[in-house]
Structures are given as C-alpha cells and as structure tokens.
Design a protein around this motif. Structure first.
Motif, mmCIF file in Angstrom:
data_model
loop_
_atom_site.group_PDB
_atom_site.id
_atom_site.type_symbol
_atom_site.label_atom_id
_atom_site.label_comp_id
_atom_site.label_asym_id
_atom_site.label_seq_id
_atom_site.Cartn_x
_atom_site.Cartn_y
_atom_site.Cartn_z
ATOM 1 N N GLY A 162 29.749 -4.300 26.192
ATOM 2 C CA GLY A 162 29.025 -4.141 24.932
ATOM 3 C C GLY A 162 29.920 -3.517 23.901
ATOM 4 N N ALA A 163 29.533 -2.346 23.387
ATOM 5 C CA ALA A 163 30.310 -1.697 22.342
ATOM 6 C C ALA A 163 31.685 -1.305 22.872
ATOM 7 N N PRO A 164 32.726 -1.391 22.039
ATOM 8 C CA PRO A 164 34.066 -1.009 22.479
ATOM 9 C C PRO A 164 34.130 0.478 22.772
ATOM 10 N N PRO A 165 35.074 0.888 23.624
ATOM 11 C CA PRO A 165 35.198 2.320 23.930
ATOM 12 C C PRO A 165 35.450 3.137 22.668
ATOM 13 N N ARG A 166 34.894 4.347 22.641
ATOM 14 C CA ARG A 166 35.074 5.219 21.486
ATOM 15 C C ARG A 166 35.936 6.406 21.922
ATOM 16 N N PRO A 167 37.196 6.435 21.498
ATOM 17 C CA PRO A 167 38.091 7.498 21.960
ATOM 18 C C PRO A 167 37.673 8.858 21.435
ATOM 19 N N VAL A 168 37.733 9.845 22.295
ATOM 20 C CA VAL A 168 37.406 11.227 21.931
ATOM 21 C C VAL A 168 38.485 12.130 22.528
ATOM 22 N N PRO A 169 38.680 13.325 21.984
ATOM 23 C CA PRO A 169 39.731 14.198 22.496
ATOM 24 C C PRO A 169 39.448 14.769 23.873
ATOM 25 N N PHE A 170 38.181 14.878 24.243
ATOM 26 C CA PHE A 170 37.827 15.470 25.534
ATOM 27 C C PHE A 170 36.921 14.506 26.297
#
Length: 453
Positions: A162-170
């Motif tokens: 589905g939705a593309p991965p959403r990069p986060v710092p942690f």
C-alpha cells in the motif's frame, strides 16, 4: 511507522471497529466509485456484513455507520447532532445521497445484509460493497476489513503493501529496539516519538494537535458527567457517572480512596458518552476510550506540576506502546478479545503516567508490561451486542489498574522476569487460542448468561 494521530483518532461511538471502521469503509467505496467515474451510473449499492460485524453490528450501530458512510460522511466530521434526523429521512424515503452527490434507492431490508454464519478470509470484521447500474450490471465490488481502532484494510491489499514506507529517525518494531534506541540517543520514549512525528509531518504543530486531542477527551468526559438518562439499545442501562460524581463531592477530602473513585467516574463518563454515540477519541479503540482520559484527568487534577507539556509527553509515550501492540498483536476485540482493547489501553496509560512521573524508559516498558500481563485472556462478550456491559465498568477498573501498574514500576528495583515484548506475544497467542465465541460475537460469556438470568 504509524503517526500518533492515526492511533488516536477523533470520531464517534460506540465502536471504532464496528462504527468508525465501517463508516470509513463505506465512504472509501463511494470515493472509489467517484474516482472511477462510475458514481453517476450507480443505481443501487448493497452492503454485506460478515463475522463479528454481522453478529454484533446492530448493537454497535453499524447500520447507522454504513448509511452515513455511503453518504460520504466521516467519523471525524459528521454532525452528531444531525445524525438521528438524517437517518430517519433515509429510512422514511428509502433513498440516500451516494457520496453526498447522487440520490439512489436504499432499502435496508434488501441492501444491508447480515451474514451471521459467514466470515471473510482475512479478518472476522469483513464487509463487501457492490454497486450496480440500472441494468443490473456490477460496476464495482470491493471487500474491506475493519481491523480495530478505526483502521480499515481493503481486501485486495496485503497488510504489508500500500502506502510507501515513511522514513523516521527512530524506527522500531519491538520494545527492545525502542529501549536500545533510547539508550544510544540518550532520549526518552516521548522525545523519540516526537522526532518521528516531525519527520512524518514537518508542518504539523505537534503540541497544539496533541492538546486538541486532550481537549476532545475533556469535553467528552464533561458531557458524560452532566448527561443523565438511559443509554440507547434496549438494555435500559442508566448513565451512572453524573450521580456518582455528585455523590463523591459529598465525601470528605480525607477519604483515602476518593481519588481512585474519581478516576473510575471519569472513565465511566467517557464510556457512557461513547455508548450513546457521542464524540470520543479512540485510545486506542472506542471500547477502551475512557481509560486514557481518566488517567490523564488524574494526572492533571491530582499530581503536582502537571502541565500541557506533560499531557503531550503522556500521549506520545502511550502511543509508542499502542504501536507495538498493534503491530505485534492486535487492538481488535473481534480478533483477540478485550485484552487487545482495555488491556492495551491500560498498558498505554500506565506507560504515559510513568513518563510524566519522571520514570526511565525501562520503567515505562515495565509499567506497560504489567498492564498487558494482568489483562491476558480477557474476553470480549458484550451483552446484547452493545458497548455497555461489561465495557463501561471495565474501563473504570482498567484505569485504576493502570495507576497501580505505574506505581509498581516506579517503585521497582529494576528486576523483572517478563519483558513487554514477551507479554505482547503472549497476548497475540492467547487471542489466537481464544474461542471465537468470546471475541465480540455475543455468543458466549456474559452476553449469554446475563440475558438468561
């Protein structure tokens, strides 16, 4: 990574999985018709409900949710003061405005079908919508699943796509990873979740939006504390929060248990408002929506130096625990029983309370583990299919248990035998082994014995 504002959603009662989810699914189906250019050709829509949605849907107001969703309404924005009047119009006229744009015939007896003996393959909370033209040709048929907490999944989409991965710092997927990240970065759980939120939506005013959630929780509790009468549904359950609150005002301030009584009343006030179809915050579900507001009220009213910053810290920390439970087990009562609703809410509230008390990340994890461990095996057996018995009192008891869990963690010497990851995995396995009749079907437990008494 999920956002805090996907876990905590403003919506309406009485159920996030049976009211909010189906309303969102029906609205999504209408949107799909619109984007495909077939809405204007649609002459009829049939909604079929399966599994738990069919068995307890009526008591959870799923019929109301489907009708409103087909008109394009959302739980976040629907005018709750107008719902009853609009539903009466739909039923009297036997027609609705599909997507709010096109009038079509809609006869509930023919177009809203409850398959109480069938379950769709991906989840017990399954729905199927079919749009047909005047010729009878099928224009679109889609299946949706309401997987708890108001989240929906389209039947042709696997959970990991589905939705593309959403990069986060942690980024974390287990509690041990979250603890290690905190050790390395020298940051609290709340600080890490806040950093993730800013990465997900840099334009968001994080504190203002978190306080807005708290304000909705406060308003919900306020309505519950002042509204009298019976709850809808036919069980003739009387709203007790206003009377209990009035009684508590007469108790001497030296009564050692008065504080815990107030915590119970706040939880009951929210859940009575939820049972009446009022505006609530899923935390992480509607059935467990009173627990976190009750513990937050306890923090604001009784703990020194309470502040709006503390409210934000509480909610951010609680959300981290909710993420872990949702990803590694479930927050759906229809999937793993009430341990996944009130049990998870208790763990979230306990973690949030430890955070505002100045506890360490390890103490936060321990408090959440205690909250989960002591709800393991809790069934979901609502009487009459309504989110009333035992749900309302269960939130009150869970809120008090969250405070106990927080205090136990804060007073701990650090030694423990069970990790949060182990408790969550046990909850998942327990839910898998639990008989289906105890998972939001009203076919066993209190739902049977209370009716027979």
């Amino acid at each position: 990574m999920l956002s805090v504002f996907e876990l905590f959603k403003i919506g309406i009662g009485p159920s996030s999985s049976h009211t909010m989810g189906p309303m969102r699914a029906a609205a999504a189906f209408c949107h799909a018709l619109l984007t495909r250019g077939t809405l204007e050709q649609t002459a009829a829509v049939t909604a079929e409900l399966f599994g738990s949605l069919a068995l307890t849907g009526k008591g959870h107001a799923i019929d109301r949710a489907i009708l409103l969703g087909l008109e394009g309404e959302s739980p976040e924005h629907v005018n709750i003061e107008r719902i009853d009047a609009r539903l009466a119009e739909i039923r009297d006229d036997r027609s609705l405005r599909l997507g709010g744009l096109r009038a079509i015939a809609f006869d509930e007896s023919a177009h809203l079908v409850f398959h109480r003996d069938q379950v769709l393959p991906q989840h017990t909370n399954g729905m199927r919508f079919t749009a047909t033209a005047a010729t009878g040709d099928v224009l679109l048929r889609s299946e949706y699943y309401s997987i708890g907490g108001g989240f929906i999944l389209r039947g042709d989409r696997a959970p990991d796509t589905g939705a593309p991965p959403r990069p986060v710092p942690f980024e974390f997927h287990h509690a041990r990873e979250l603890m290690n990240l905190g050790d390395t970065a020298k940051k609290s759980v709340a600080e890490m979740i806040a950093a993730n939120e800013r990465a997900l939506d840099p334009a968001r005013n994080l504190q203002a939006d978190l306080i807005a959630l708290w304000r909705v929780m406060q308003e919900c509790a306020g309505r519950g504390l002042t509204t009298t009468g019976e709850l809808p549904g036919g069980l003739h359950v009387r709203r007790r929060a206003p009377q209990l609150a009035h009684k508590l005002k007469k108790l001497p301030p030296t009564d050692p248990l008065r504080v815990l009584d107030m915590v119970s009343v706040w939880a009951m006030a929210v859940n009575e408002e939820n049972a009446a179809g009022g505006r609530v915050v899923t935390a992480p579900t509607n059935g467990a929506s009173g627990l976190i507001p009750a513990v937050l009220h306890y923090y604001k009213e009784y703990l020194p130096n309470a502040s709006d910053d503390g409210v934000c810290t509480f909610l951010l920390t609680a959300a981290a625990i909710g993420f872990l439970c949702k990803e590694n087990a479930s927050i759906s009562g229809a999937e793993i029983g009430c341990q996944g609703e009130v049990g998870v809410a208790c763990a979230m509230a306990a973690a949030g309370l430890v955070a505002v008390l100045g506890g360490s990340n390890r103490q936060i994890e321990q408090a959440a583990e205690i909250g989960i461990e002591h709800h393991l095996g809790m069934t979901c057996d609502p009487v009459g299919g309504l989110v009333q018995i035992p749900c309302i009192e269960r939130n009150a008891v869970g809120a008090v248990k969250a405070i106990h869990a927080a205090r136990m963690a804060m007073n701990s010497d650090g030694e423990r035998k069970v990790s949060l990851d182990q408790a969550i995995e046990t909850m998942r396995q327990t839910g898998r082994d639990m008989q289906a009749s105890y998972k939001e079907t009203s076919l066993a437990g209190l739902a049977v014995n209370v009716i027979n008494c």
